[in-house]
Design a protein around this motif. Structure first.
Motif, PDB file in Angstrom:
ATOM      1  N   ILE A  61       0.759  -1.031   0.262  1.00 54.10           N
ATOM      2  CA  ILE A  61      -0.176   0.004   0.457  1.00 54.10           C
ATOM      3  C   ILE A  61       0.935   0.787   0.074  1.00 54.10           C
ATOM      4  N   TRP A  62       1.934   1.486   0.788  1.00 52.60           N
ATOM      5  CA  TRP A  62       2.868   2.432   0.878  1.00 52.60           C
ATOM      6  C   TRP A  62       4.470   1.849   0.806  1.00 52.60           C
ATOM      7  N   PRO A  63       5.717   2.026   0.332  1.00 48.49           N
ATOM      8  CA  PRO A  63       6.521   1.380   0.106  1.00 48.49           C
ATOM      9  C   PRO A  63       7.232   1.675   1.867  1.00 48.49           C
ATOM     10  N   GLU A  64       7.508   0.119   2.389  1.00 52.16           N
ATOM     11  CA  GLU A  64       8.078   0.507   2.839  1.00 52.16           C
ATOM     12  C   GLU A  64       9.326   0.861   3.700  1.00 52.16           C
ATOM     13  N   SER A  65      10.043   0.901   4.265  1.00 49.55           N
ATOM     14  CA  SER A  65      10.968   2.289   5.768  1.00 49.55           C
ATOM     15  C   SER A  65      11.904   1.247   6.395  1.00 49.55           C
ATOM     16  N   ARG A  66      12.819   0.730   5.835  1.00 47.68           N
ATOM     17  CA  ARG A  66      13.638  -0.131   6.376  1.00 47.68           C
ATOM     18  C   ARG A  66      14.659   1.143   7.950  1.00 47.68           C
ATOM     19  N   SER A  67      14.736   2.460   6.798  1.00 44.70           N
ATOM     20  CA  SER A  67      15.069   3.401   7.734  1.00 44.70           C
ATOM     21  C   SER A  67      14.747   3.367   9.286  1.00 44.70           C
ATOM     22  N   MET A  68      13.552   3.130   9.027  1.00 47.26           N
ATOM     23  CA  MET A  68      12.548   3.500  10.286  1.00 47.26           C
ATOM     24  C   MET A  68      12.085   2.069  11.361  1.00 47.26           C
ATOM     25  N   VAL A  69      13.379   1.483  10.983  1.00 46.41           N
ATOM     26  CA  VAL A  69      13.320   0.110  12.033  1.00 46.41           C
ATOM     27  C   VAL A  69      14.081   0.411  13.143  1.00 46.41           C
ATOM     28  N   PRO A  70      14.681   1.281  13.500  1.00 49.99           N
ATOM     29  CA  PRO A  70      15.358   1.518  14.697  1.00 49.99           C
ATOM     30  C   PRO A  70      14.296   2.369  16.047  1.00 49.99           C
ATOM     31  N   VAL A  71      13.610   3.547  14.919  1.00 47.93           N
ATOM     32  CA  VAL A  71      12.666   3.706  15.470  1.00 47.93           C
ATOM     33  C   VAL A  71      11.128   2.973  16.002  1.00 47.93           C
ATOM     34  N   ASN A  72      11.258   1.914  14.921  1.00 50.42           N
ATOM     35  CA  ASN A  72      10.852   0.810  15.430  1.00 50.42           C
ATOM     36  C   ASN A  72      10.605   0.255  16.979  1.00 50.42           C
ATOM     37  N   ASN A  73      11.860  -0.592  16.465  1.00 46.16           N
ATOM     38  CA  ASN A  73      12.551  -0.693  17.652  1.00 46.16           C
ATOM     39  C   ASN A  73      12.599  -0.730  19.071  1.00 46.16           C
ATOM     40  N   LEU A  74      12.509   0.925  19.644  1.00 46.94           N
ATOM     41  CA  LEU A  74      12.991   1.807  20.397  1.00 46.94           C
ATOM     42  C   LEU A  74      11.341   1.337  20.612  1.00 46.94           C
TER      43      LEU A  74
END
Length: 184
Positions: free
Chosen positions: A61-74
């Motif tokens: 639906i929208w592009p995945e953002s691997r750059s957000m993985v650190p934010v996700n993990n926090l």
């Protein structure tokens, strides 16, 4: 079929949990049998959500953002802390009403930041909406929040933080076993 199972799982989870909010007298009249119904339905719901999510096609639906993985993990570390803090009544429970439901909402948002497919939207947004509805009904039924008083136990605080780290590691490991590397 995956989407159908996913939606059925969300319903099997949400409806029994909301039963206490929509029909409190009926739920109370069931006593321990009502708790059993909610427990069984919850396990069925979780199983259906897991199987449905795994079976669902990847429809972006929208592009995945691997750059957000650190934010996700926090955020996920905070989620596990909120769950531990809720049970242990740590300092955060003096500032945050409904820490577990806050945890569910943060969990859902964190996962939507890194997953842009339809199955993820259904699962995570669905559970976010469920948590929002729970909070709204709880707050409507009991609008005055009586905050815990007294100092928080430092030992429990340390336990909650250590527990959050350990649980995050275990959950991360299970994600890796399932083929989803949450760390990179």
């Amino acid at each position: 079929m995956g989407y159908l199972l996913l939606i059925l799982g969300l319903l099997a989870w949400s409806v029994p949990h909301l039963w206490k909010r929509f029909a409190p007298a009926h739920r109370a009249s069931m006593g321990d049998k009502g708790k059993l119904v909610v427990t069984v339905a919850s396990f069925v719901g979780i199983a259906l959500m897991v199987v449905g999510y795994r079976m669902a096609p990847v429809d972006p639906i929208w592009p995945e953002s691997r750059s957000m993985v650190p934010v996700n993990n926090l955020l996920m570390l905070l989620v596990f802390y909120l769950f531990a803090a809720s049970g242990m009544k740590t300092a955060v429970t003096r500032y945050v009403r409904h820490p577990q439901l806050w945890g569910v909402r943060l969990w859902a948002l964190a996962h939507l930041m890194v997953n842009g497919d339809l199955a993820s939207l259904i699962l995570f947004a669905g559970l976010f909406v469920w948590a929002q509805v729970e909070v709204a009904f709880i707050n409507r039924a009991d609008p005055v929040w009586v905050k815990p008083t007294g100092p928080a136990n430092v030992g429990k605080e340390i336990g909650a933080v250590v527990g959050a780290v350990l649980v995050m590691g275990a959950v991360g490991y299970v994600h890796i076993l399932l083929g989803y590397n949450p760390f990179g």
